[in-house]
Design a protein around this motif. Structure first.
Motif, short mmCIF file in Angstrom:
data_model
loop_
_atom_site.label_atom_id
_atom_site.label_comp_id
_atom_site.label_asym_id
_atom_site.label_seq_id
_atom_site.Cartn_x
_atom_site.Cartn_y
_atom_site.Cartn_z
N PHE A 52 2.80 6.35 -5.87
CA PHE A 52 3.12 5.95 -4.32
C PHE A 52 3.09 4.65 -3.96
CE2 PHE A 52 2.30 6.55 0.00
CZ PHE A 52 3.58 6.61 0.77
N GLN A 53 1.99 4.10 -4.26
CA GLN A 53 1.34 3.20 -4.16
C GLN A 53 1.93 2.12 -5.34
OE1 GLN A 53 -2.35 2.82 -2.81
NE2 GLN A 53 -2.07 4.78 -1.48
N THR A 54 2.81 2.43 -5.99
CA THR A 54 2.68 0.89 -7.06
C THR A 54 3.29 -0.07 -5.68
OG1 THR A 54 3.33 3.01 -8.88
CG2 THR A 54 4.59 0.26 -8.87
N ILE A 55 4.82 -0.20 -5.54
CA ILE A 55 5.17 -1.14 -4.78
C ILE A 55 4.21 -1.41 -3.62
CG2 ILE A 55 6.88 -2.36 -4.23
CD1 ILE A 55 6.65 -1.31 -7.08
N ALA A 56 3.48 -0.72 -2.14
CA ALA A 56 3.26 -0.80 -1.87
C ALA A 56 1.47 -1.40 -1.87
CB ALA A 56 2.40 0.60 -0.63
N ARG A 57 0.83 -1.03 -2.26
CA ARG A 57 -0.61 -1.89 -2.42
C ARG A 57 -0.36 -4.04 -3.11
NH1 ARG A 57 -2.68 1.64 -6.51
NH2 ARG A 57 -3.24 2.33 -5.78
N PRO A 58 0.52 -3.89 -3.61
CA PRO A 58 0.39 -5.43 -3.52
C PRO A 58 0.78 -5.84 -2.44
CG PRO A 58 1.55 -4.58 -5.90
CD PRO A 58 1.51 -3.16 -4.96
N MET A 59 2.12 -5.16 -1.97
CA MET A 59 2.59 -5.81 -0.61
C MET A 59 1.10 -5.98 0.60
SD MET A 59 5.60 -3.91 1.94
CE MET A 59 4.50 -3.07 2.59
N LEU A 60 0.58 -4.71 -0.07
CA LEU A 60 -0.54 -5.11 1.56
C LEU A 60 -1.78 -5.95 0.73
CD1 LEU A 60 -1.35 -1.26 1.50
CD2 LEU A 60 -0.30 -3.08 3.12
N GLU A 61 -1.83 -6.27 0.15
CA GLU A 61 -2.68 -7.40 -0.71
C GLU A 61 -2.12 -8.67 -0.27
OE1 GLU A 61 -5.91 -6.97 -2.45
OE2 GLU A 61 -5.64 -4.63 -1.98
N ALA A 62 -1.23 -8.70 -0.42
CA ALA A 62 -0.36 -9.88 -0.08
C ALA A 62 -0.67 -10.25 1.64
CB ALA A 62 0.72 -10.00 -0.37
N LEU A 63 -0.25 -8.91 2.26
CA LEU A 63 -0.81 -9.32 3.69
C LEU A 63 -1.86 -9.15 4.14
CD1 LEU A 63 2.17 -6.74 4.85
CD2 LEU A 63 2.69 -9.04 4.95
N ARG A 64 -3.23 -9.05 3.41
CA ARG A 64 -4.44 -9.23 3.67
C ARG A 64 -4.99 -10.14 4.70
NH1 ARG A 64 -7.69 -5.12 2.27
NH2 ARG A 64 -6.80 -4.54 0.84
N PRO A 65 -4.77 -11.66 3.89
CA PRO A 65 -5.31 -12.08 4.65
C PRO A 65 -4.41 -12.58 6.10
CG PRO A 65 -4.81 -13.30 2.72
CD PRO A 65 -3.75 -11.98 2.50
N LEU A 66 -4.10 -11.83 6.30
CA LEU A 66 -3.18 -11.99 7.84
C LEU A 66 -3.51 -10.51 8.42
CD1 LEU A 66 0.49 -13.51 6.50
CD2 LEU A 66 -1.63 -14.88 7.72
N LYS A 121 6.86 -4.66 -8.82
CA LYS A 121 5.77 -4.86 -8.10
C LYS A 121 5.81 -6.57 -7.45
CE LYS A 121 2.55 -2.19 -10.67
NZ LYS A 121 1.47 -2.26 -12.08
N HIS A 122 6.12 -7.06 -7.94
CA HIS A 122 6.34 -8.63 -7.34
C HIS A 122 7.15 -8.86 -6.99
CE1 HIS A 122 3.43 -9.47 -11.24
NE2 HIS A 122 4.51 -9.03 -11.64
N PHE A 123 8.58 -7.79 -6.67
CA PHE A 123 9.45 -7.83 -5.47
C PHE A 123 8.95 -7.79 -4.15
CE2 PHE A 123 13.34 -7.11 -3.86
CZ PHE A 123 14.26 -7.44 -3.43
N ARG A 124 8.31 -8.01 -3.78
CA ARG A 124 7.48 -7.70 -2.42
C ARG A 124 7.30 -8.85 -1.31
NH1 ARG A 124 3.52 -9.32 -5.89
NH2 ARG A 124 1.55 -10.91 -4.48
N LEU A 125 7.10 -8.26 -0.24
CA LEU A 125 7.05 -9.19 1.46
C LEU A 125 5.58 -9.84 0.79
CD1 LEU A 125 7.68 -10.33 3.75
CD2 LEU A 125 6.06 -7.74 4.58
N SER A 126 5.29 -10.70 1.00
CA SER A 126 4.75 -12.42 0.35
C SER A 126 4.68 -13.06 1.20
CB SER A 126 4.57 -12.48 -1.11
OG SER A 126 5.60 -13.11 -1.30
N GLY A 127 3.97 -14.31 1.32
CA GLY A 127 4.23 -15.78 1.49
C GLY A 127 5.02 -16.50 0.80
N ASN A 128 4.97 -16.25 -0.93
CA ASN A 128 5.93 -17.17 -2.01
C ASN A 128 7.28 -17.03 -1.75
OD1 ASN A 128 2.95 -17.15 -2.84
ND2 ASN A 128 3.08 -15.00 -4.40
#
Length: 328
Positions: A176-190, A321-328
């Motif tokens: 369930f969190q395979t994709i969501a976790r990396p996205m949440l980590e990317a958003l953590r600073p914001l 996992k790398h195809f996520r919402l991020s600042g990159n």
């Protein structure tokens, strides 16, 4: 931010390259004939390499994969020559647009023709600069003709509102969190500036209800984390005798069962939702069929979205996992 913009447009059966530097008026190169540069086997080999090879990298498959990899450069150079070497102006535009670095230049492909949209533009290869896509400021595809839509309403400026739609209806599915976790980590600073809502249940009915509730301008981004596919037997008007193929997304019913929804049906529900950006972490969500606007991505754009990030191929969970919402 790109200071130079190169745009490849298809007008009938003619391609034209234009270049805009800063706020200057765009300059246009002469049109050239568009003839599909590849045999069907080329695109079939590329799809096999990206979608099937990693599932069974044994036997004779590694040799086949190496042979395909060795063709990437040639395929990319064919595309490069088509748009940048066919005219003197095309050569000049590319040279001047990238003079201060590829990272100051973005490239767009504008067409409603599925043959053009489905070309592997990401393989563009210059003998001097090698593969261009990783070095450019950006690369995107856009539709030549879109319906005139009402202007997007003013969206909240105090926070970024994201609707996350996760559906995992199959028994042997990825976590369930395979994709969501990396996205949440990317958003953590914001995180203090982000309002993230996870749609529960992830049914199509609930999705429609949520967007209709906020149709006056609330969500900046809808992020799909779910399965996608392209159904070659789906007809535009549900006429199997005239099937042209259509993209689909998989939602999840209240009972946890798969709910496959066509691109047309989704687009109809998005006509007035006014969400500017969609991220489709769903396989084949950008794959076009024989008809215009047959992928989920182009249907979203046609329905009024300002931008869609989507996949032309199926990919494995590790890559997703790398195809996520991020600042990159």
């Amino acid at each position: 931010m790109a200071h130079n913009r190169l745009l490849v447009s298809l007008n009938g059966d003619r391609l034209q390259l234009s270049w805009q530097r800063g706020q200057e008026y765009p300059r246009q190169a002469p049109e050239v004939d568009f003839n599909h540069p590849f045999e069907p086997k080329v695109l079939a080999d590329l799809r096999w390499y990206l979608e099937e090879y990693l599932s069974f990298p044994y036997g004779l498959n590694p040799d086949k994969a190496i042979a395909i990899e060795q063709k990437f450069q040639g395929w990319g150079q064919t595309l490069f020559e088509l748009i940048f070497q066919s005219t003197d102006e095309g050569r000049e535009f590319f040279q001047e647009a990238t003079r201060s670095g590829l990272d100051t230049c973005e490239l767009g492909i504008s067409s409603d023709n599925p043959q053009v949209l489905n070309l592997p533009w990401e393989l563009l290869y210059s003998p001097k600069d090698l593969f261009l896509a990783p070095k450019l400021s950006g690369m995107y595809r856009t539709l030549s003709h879109q319906r005139v839509r009402a202007e997007t309403p003013e969206l909240p400026r105090d926070q970024l509102n994201i609707l996350l739609v996760i559906a995992r209806p199959y028994e042997q599915d990825i976590g369930f969190q395979t994709i969501a976790r990396p996205m949440l980590e990317a958003l953590r600073p914001l995180q203090k500036f982000v309002n993230l809502k996870v749609l529960r249940p992830p049914s199509f009915t609930e999705f429609e209800r949520e967007l209709n509730t906020h149709r006056q301008g609330f969500y900046h981004i809808v992020h799909f984390d779910r399965h996608g596919s392209f159904n070659p037997n789906a007809g535009r008007q549900f006429n199997l005798m005239d099937a042209s193929g259509q993209g689909e997304l998989v939602f999840e019913t209240l009972k946890g069962e798969a709910e496959v929804v066509s691109a047309d049906r989704i687009a109809q529900s998005l006509t007035d939702c006014r969400v500017p950006v969609f991220v489709l972490n769903a396989c084949k969500s950008a794959q076009e069929g024989e008809e215009e606007f047959s992928s989920v991505a182009t249907r979203f754009i046609f329905a009024g979205a300002k931008g869609v990030v989507a996949m032309a191929y199926s990919i494995h969970a590790e890559a997703a996992k790398h195809f996520r919402l991020s600042g990159n």
